[in-house]
Design a protein around this motif. Structure first.
Motif, mmCIF file in Angstrom:
data_model
loop_
_atom_site.group_PDB
_atom_site.id
_atom_site.type_symbol
_atom_site.label_atom_id
_atom_site.label_comp_id
_atom_site.label_asym_id
_atom_site.label_seq_id
_atom_site.Cartn_x
_atom_site.Cartn_y
_atom_site.Cartn_z
ATOM 1 N N THR A 175 0.802 -1.227 0.000
ATOM 2 C CA THR A 175 0.000 0.000 0.000
ATOM 3 C C THR A 175 0.835 1.278 0.000
ATOM 4 O O THR A 175 0.307 2.354 -0.272
ATOM 5 C CB THR A 175 -0.904 0.038 1.241
ATOM 6 N N GLY A 176 2.129 1.182 0.322
ATOM 7 C CA GLY A 176 2.970 2.369 0.473
ATOM 8 C C GLY A 176 2.828 3.033 1.831
ATOM 9 O O GLY A 176 3.551 3.985 2.148
ATOM 10 N N GLU A 177 1.909 2.551 2.662
ATOM 11 C CA GLU A 177 1.640 3.166 3.954
ATOM 12 C C GLU A 177 2.865 3.120 4.864
ATOM 13 O O GLU A 177 3.610 2.133 4.891
ATOM 14 C CB GLU A 177 0.478 2.445 4.627
ATOM 15 N N ILE A 178 3.084 4.189 5.614
ATOM 16 C CA ILE A 178 4.168 4.237 6.581
ATOM 17 C C ILE A 178 3.805 3.382 7.799
ATOM 18 O O ILE A 178 2.772 3.587 8.429
ATOM 19 C CB ILE A 178 4.468 5.683 7.017
ATOM 20 N N LEU A 179 4.675 2.428 8.116
ATOM 21 C CA LEU A 179 4.473 1.558 9.263
ATOM 22 C C LEU A 179 5.183 2.098 10.500
ATOM 23 O O LEU A 179 4.612 2.120 11.586
ATOM 24 C CB LEU A 179 4.992 0.151 8.947
ATOM 25 N N LEU A 180 6.439 2.487 10.326
ATOM 26 C CA LEU A 180 7.275 3.008 11.401
ATOM 27 C C LEU A 180 8.106 4.153 10.853
ATOM 28 O O LEU A 180 8.436 4.170 9.660
ATOM 29 C CB LEU A 180 8.213 1.919 11.944
ATOM 30 N N TRP A 181 8.469 5.101 11.723
ATOM 31 C CA TRP A 181 9.365 6.161 11.264
ATOM 32 C C TRP A 181 10.114 6.755 12.435
ATOM 33 O O TRP A 181 9.708 6.663 13.586
ATOM 34 C CB TRP A 181 8.630 7.225 10.465
ATOM 35 N N THR A 182 11.254 7.340 12.108
ATOM 36 C CA THR A 182 12.058 8.008 13.117
ATOM 37 C C THR A 182 12.804 9.164 12.455
ATOM 38 O O THR A 182 12.914 9.220 11.226
ATOM 39 C CB THR A 182 13.059 7.039 13.774
ATOM 40 N N THR A 183 13.297 10.065 13.269
ATOM 41 C CA THR A 183 14.084 11.193 12.774
ATOM 42 C C THR A 183 15.561 10.947 13.055
ATOM 43 O O THR A 183 15.934 10.651 14.201
ATOM 44 C CB THR A 183 13.648 12.506 13.447
ATOM 45 N N LEU A 184 16.383 11.042 12.026
ATOM 46 C CA LEU A 184 17.822 10.855 12.180
ATOM 47 C C LEU A 184 18.434 12.096 12.809
ATOM 48 O O LEU A 184 18.052 13.225 12.499
ATOM 49 C CB LEU A 184 18.468 10.577 10.823
ATOM 50 N N ASP A 185 19.403 11.895 13.679
ATOM 51 C CA ASP A 185 20.062 13.028 14.337
ATOM 52 C C ASP A 185 20.839 13.884 13.350
ATOM 53 O O ASP A 185 20.860 15.117 13.449
ATOM 54 C CB ASP A 185 21.000 12.529 15.437
ATOM 55 N N ASP A 186 21.486 13.236 12.389
ATOM 56 C CA ASP A 186 22.291 13.950 11.400
ATOM 57 C C ASP A 186 21.641 13.811 10.026
ATOM 58 O O ASP A 186 21.626 12.714 9.449
ATOM 59 C CB ASP A 186 23.721 13.399 11.360
ATOM 60 N N PRO A 187 21.079 14.896 9.463
ATOM 61 C CA PRO A 187 20.421 14.825 8.154
ATOM 62 C C PRO A 187 21.376 14.357 7.062
ATOM 63 O O PRO A 187 22.581 14.608 7.111
ATOM 64 C CB PRO A 187 19.968 16.267 7.909
ATOM 65 N N LEU A 188 20.810 13.690 6.067
ATOM 66 C CA LEU A 188 21.559 13.192 4.919
ATOM 67 C C LEU A 188 21.315 14.109 3.727
ATOM 68 O O LEU A 188 20.175 14.474 3.435
ATOM 69 C CB LEU A 188 21.125 11.769 4.576
#
Length: 325
Positions: A175-188
């Motif tokens: 479905t493309g639905e987001i299951l889990l997510w987090t924010t990285l400390d250092d952006p890429l």
């Protein structure tokens, strides 16, 4: 379920800077060139390393296609549109195509992933991730603004994305639905992703920083978490600005491509120093690195449409084909 922050919508501008170069995968400007081993039928699944040749050049459905993916059976191509808010499905046997309506221009990245009923095409729009069912071409959409990079993990059987440089999300491939997510400390910066097929590890490059980050996918445990998932951050050789990363079929070797054409390998068991290195003749402005899943050959396409094949054992260029633009 927790949803990504609306502020992520602003990150779509980061993706558009990649699209202006107009080359993605094997698509360039207004045409698509198809290549295959000389010993194999056009677009058949490659069975052995060997001589490659161009087999066809066709107009793309819309000018300046920013993203491209092929179906696992080599029967269809999926091409994004920079201006038409559409994902085109091309039937390679007939040359005909249909356009699936999407939001926003520059539909990229595009990825095909295996599913129990065949496969899905995952395509990132401005504010959504689209999951297209093979054969019926039914489209499901999920909120996922500003996706810059996509990868599929055979180990977890899910897809992963980076949005806005710092949001790592796990997606349901159906479905493309987001299951889990987090924010990285250092952006890429201008990230590229490769998933280890043997274990729950994701590798991410950061262009301006010249780094390669190993991410523990098993650390994603809550719908929205402040997870400690960084296994290692490797500083690449001085002056390296990685534009793409790929992994060998057995998961033992990473390949990193610099925008100036420097290609080097890294063992996934020891990320302390580059292994083999090869300077490719060309300029690489967008992610175009891939690995032949059968032979392990490394493939890249430069800004001007030159198709380059590298032998994974010798790390020497075995084939260069200037595609008809």
């Amino acid at each position: 379920m927790s949803k990504p922050s609306p502020s992520r919508r602003a990150s779509a501008a980061r993706r558009s800077r990649r699209a202006v170069f107009g080359v993605a995968g094997a698509a360039a400007a207004v045409g698509v060139s198809l290549l295959a081993p000389a010993s194999a039928p056009a677009l058949a699944a490659p069975s052995a390393a060997g001589e490659w040749q161009g087999v066809a050049t066709r107009p793309a459905p819309h000018p300046y296609p920013p993203g491209l993916a092929a179906s696992p059976d080599r029967a269809h191509l999926f091409i994004g549109s920079q201006d038409e808010n559409a994902l085109s499905v091309i039937d390679l046997a007939t040359g005909t195509h249909i356009d699936l309506t999407t939001d926003g221009a520059s539909i990229e990245p595009i990825l095909t992933v295996p599913t129990p009923d065949g496969y899905r095409v995952l395509a990132a729009g401005t504010n959504h991730l689209y999951a297209v069912t093979s054969g019926t071409w039914d489209v499901a959409e999920a909120d996922a603004p500003g996706i810059e990079a996509l990868a599929y993990s055979k180990h977890t059987e899910t897809a992963f994305s980076i949005s806005g440089g710092d949001q790592l999300s796990e997606h349901d491939p159906l479905t493309g639905e987001i299951l889990l997510w987090t924010t990285l400390d250092d952006p890429l910066d201008y990230p590229a992703l490769a998933a280890d097929p043997r274990r729950a590890v994701l590798y991410a490059t950061s262009n301006a920083d010249g780094t390669l980050t190993a991410i523990d996918l098993g650390g994603l445990t809550d719908p929205s978490c402040a997870c400690d998932i960084i296994l290692e951050v490797l500083d690449l050789p001085p002056g390296t600005n990685p534009i793409d990363v790929a992994i060998s079929p057995d998961g033992t070797t990473l390949y990193v491509l610099d925008s100036t054409g420097m290609l080097f390998s890294l063992s996934t068991d020891d990320l302390t120093a580059p292994g083999l290195m090869q300077q490719l003749d060309g300029y690489f402005a967008t992610p175009t690195l891939s690995v032949n899943p059968v032979t392990g050959e490394i493939v890249a396409v430069d800004l001007y449409g030159t198709f380059i094949v590298v032998d994974p054992e010798t790390f020497q260029v075995s084939t260069e084909i200037a595609m008809d633009m």
